[in-house]
Design an enzyme around this catalytic site. Structure first.
Site, short mmCIF file in Angstrom:
data_model
loop_
_atom_site.label_atom_id
_atom_site.label_comp_id
_atom_site.label_asym_id
_atom_site.label_seq_id
_atom_site.Cartn_x
_atom_site.Cartn_y
_atom_site.Cartn_z
N ASN A 7 0.85 -1.19 0.00
CA ASN A 7 0.00 0.00 0.00
C ASN A 7 0.89 1.25 0.00
O ASN A 7 1.79 1.38 0.84
CB ASN A 7 -0.89 -0.02 1.26
CG ASN A 7 -1.92 1.08 1.27
OD1 ASN A 7 -1.60 2.24 1.05
ND2 ASN A 7 -3.16 0.73 1.54
N ASP A 9 -0.35 4.46 0.14
CA ASP A 9 -1.12 5.63 0.60
C ASP A 9 -0.26 6.62 1.37
O ASP A 9 -0.44 7.85 1.23
CB ASP A 9 -2.27 5.19 1.51
CG ASP A 9 -3.38 4.46 0.77
OD1 ASP A 9 -3.31 4.38 -0.48
OD2 ASP A 9 -4.31 3.97 1.43
N HIS A 10 0.66 6.12 2.20
CA HIS A 10 1.42 7.03 3.06
C HIS A 10 2.39 7.91 2.29
O HIS A 10 2.78 8.99 2.76
CB HIS A 10 2.14 6.25 4.15
CG HIS A 10 1.20 5.71 5.20
ND1 HIS A 10 0.43 6.52 5.99
CD2 HIS A 10 0.90 4.44 5.54
CE1 HIS A 10 -0.31 5.77 6.80
NE2 HIS A 10 -0.04 4.51 6.54
N ARG A 18 2.06 19.02 2.02
CA ARG A 18 2.48 20.30 1.45
C ARG A 18 1.69 20.67 0.20
O ARG A 18 1.97 21.68 -0.42
CB ARG A 18 3.98 20.26 1.12
CG ARG A 18 4.89 20.22 2.35
CD ARG A 18 4.93 21.57 3.03
NE ARG A 18 5.86 21.58 4.15
CZ ARG A 18 7.12 21.95 4.08
NH1 ARG A 18 7.65 22.29 2.91
NH2 ARG A 18 7.89 21.95 5.15
N HIS A 43 -5.93 3.37 -1.55
CA HIS A 43 -7.27 3.62 -1.01
C HIS A 43 -7.68 5.02 -1.45
O HIS A 43 -7.13 6.01 -0.98
CB HIS A 43 -7.26 3.52 0.52
CG HIS A 43 -8.60 3.72 1.14
ND1 HIS A 43 -8.80 3.62 2.51
CD2 HIS A 43 -9.83 4.03 0.62
CE1 HIS A 43 -10.08 3.83 2.78
NE2 HIS A 43 -10.71 4.10 1.65
N ARG A 45 -10.01 7.66 -1.03
CA ARG A 45 -11.04 8.07 -0.07
C ARG A 45 -11.93 9.17 -0.66
O ARG A 45 -11.53 9.91 -1.55
CB ARG A 45 -10.40 8.59 1.22
CG ARG A 45 -9.92 7.48 2.15
CD ARG A 45 -9.31 8.06 3.41
NE ARG A 45 -9.04 7.02 4.40
CZ ARG A 45 -9.86 6.68 5.39
NH1 ARG A 45 -11.03 7.30 5.50
NH2 ARG A 45 -9.54 5.75 6.25
N ARG A 49 -7.85 12.53 0.95
CA ARG A 49 -6.84 13.01 1.90
C ARG A 49 -5.42 12.59 1.53
O ARG A 49 -4.46 13.20 1.97
CB ARG A 49 -7.16 12.53 3.32
CG ARG A 49 -7.01 11.05 3.52
CD ARG A 49 -7.23 10.63 4.95
NE ARG A 49 -8.60 10.90 5.39
CZ ARG A 49 -9.08 10.47 6.55
NH1 ARG A 49 -8.31 9.78 7.37
NH2 ARG A 49 -10.33 10.71 6.89
N GLU A 70 -8.81 0.03 -2.96
CA GLU A 70 -9.66 0.06 -1.79
C GLU A 70 -10.61 1.24 -1.91
O GLU A 70 -10.19 2.35 -2.28
CB GLU A 70 -8.82 0.20 -0.52
CG GLU A 70 -8.01 -1.04 -0.18
CD GLU A 70 -7.32 -0.92 1.16
OE1 GLU A 70 -7.26 0.20 1.72
OE2 GLU A 70 -6.82 -1.93 1.66
N THR A 101 -8.54 3.30 8.73
CA THR A 101 -9.70 2.43 8.83
C THR A 101 -9.70 1.73 10.19
O THR A 101 -8.73 1.08 10.57
CB THR A 101 -9.70 1.39 7.70
OG1 THR A 101 -9.56 2.07 6.45
CG2 THR A 101 -10.99 0.59 7.71
N GLU A 151 -10.68 -9.72 3.01
CA GLU A 151 -9.44 -9.33 3.68
C GLU A 151 -9.76 -9.19 5.15
O GLU A 151 -10.56 -8.34 5.54
CB GLU A 151 -8.89 -8.01 3.13
CG GLU A 151 -7.58 -7.61 3.80
CD GLU A 151 -6.96 -6.34 3.22
OE1 GLU A 151 -6.32 -5.60 3.99
OE2 GLU A 151 -7.13 -6.10 2.01
N HIS A 191 -3.77 -4.73 7.74
CA HIS A 191 -3.93 -3.62 8.67
C HIS A 191 -3.07 -3.85 9.92
O HIS A 191 -3.33 -4.73 10.72
CB HIS A 191 -5.38 -3.38 9.09
CG HIS A 191 -5.61 -1.96 9.55
ND1 HIS A 191 -5.87 -0.93 8.68
CD2 HIS A 191 -5.58 -1.40 10.78
CE1 HIS A 191 -6.02 0.20 9.35
NE2 HIS A 191 -5.82 -0.06 10.62
N GLY A 213 1.34 -1.60 4.30
CA GLY A 213 1.73 -0.28 3.85
C GLY A 213 2.54 0.48 4.88
O GLY A 213 3.72 0.79 4.66
#
Length: 241
Positions: A7, A9-10, A18, A43, A45, A49, A70, A101, A151, A191, A213
């Site tokens: 993942n 996402d981060h 920024r 993911h 969203r 975000r 996701e 999540t 999952e 997760h 992730g």
């Protein structure tokens, strides 16, 4: 053998801090792929975000591995999935105020609703997964939706502070894997998994993918994405299926 799906996402979270163009999650996805990931997860969203629509599109266009999307079970996300055609969609619960999540999707009493939602997805040849807790009733409900995968949410296990509490959550997951397999569902885990707590799943049969992730990207700050992904992929390669 079970496989690693990463993942990113981060990476997008850091970019959005920024509102700039770096770091680039598409590049991170490519690097993870080259280091041994067999798939990339994003993911998308509702509030955007972190991952943005262009990230989903570009990762699908540029990466050679599988894209797992996701998403919440909304009309908007369904349209995006049908247009993008990822390898798999994973339906997750979503609350605007949560940091990440917090638990699994409620499938009980929603079996037909979710089945109808997934029908056009399946018509496109896209596989479906449901992100759920290791609750027998949820697993049974998930099996009635037509999804090929679940999952199992491993967050309660990963977050448990005491060994006894962690063992209770681990046992729920292990029983959930068996039940899901008996019902004809393929099982992924995700997760809160990291380089330590994942070891309790070594030699556990019936797990297809590990979705990871945060732990990988946290380690990547120190050693780089290539090393962080290779370390996790190599660890998982020692596991039995």
């Amino acid at each position: 053998m079970p496989v690693l799906v990463v993942n990113v996402d981060h990476v997008a979270t850091l970019r959005q801090a920024r509102m700039g163009i770096e770091p680039e999650p598409v590049t991170a996805a490519y690097m993870a792929e080259q280091a041994g990931a067999t798939g990339i997860i994003v993911h998308l969203r509702e509030d955007r975000r972190h991952i943005q629509d262009r990230d989903v599109r570009l990762i699908k266009e540029t990466c050679n591995t599988r894209l797992h999307l996701e998403m919440a079970a909304t009309d908007e996300m369904q349209r995006i999935a049908l247009k993008t055609e990822p390898e798999m969609v994973c339906l997750v619960p979503e609350k605007r105020q949560e940091l990440t999540t917090e638990g699994g999707l409620n499938c009980i009493g929603r079996e037909q609703e979710l089945k109808d939602f997934l029908a056009p997805v399946h018509e496109k040849g896209i596989r479906a997964s449901l992100f759920i807790d290791a609750d027998p009733k949820q697993i049974e409900a998930a099996s009635a939706t037509g999804a090929e995968f679940i999952e199992i949410h491993t967050g309660h296990y990963a977050d448990a502070k005491k060994i006894d509490a962690r063992n209770v959550e681990l046992e729920k997951i292990l029983k959930g894997i068996v039940l899901a397999n008996d019902l004809g569902l393929k099982v992924n885990l995700g997760h809160g998994l990291n380089y330590r707590n994942i070891l309790n799943f070594k030699d556990v049969p019936g797990i297809k993918e590990y979705s990871i992730g945060h732990a990988i990207m946290a380690r990547a700050i120190y050693v780089g994405i290539d090393r962080a992904v290779r370390d996790m992929a190599e660890l998982i390669r020692t596991f039995a299926d």
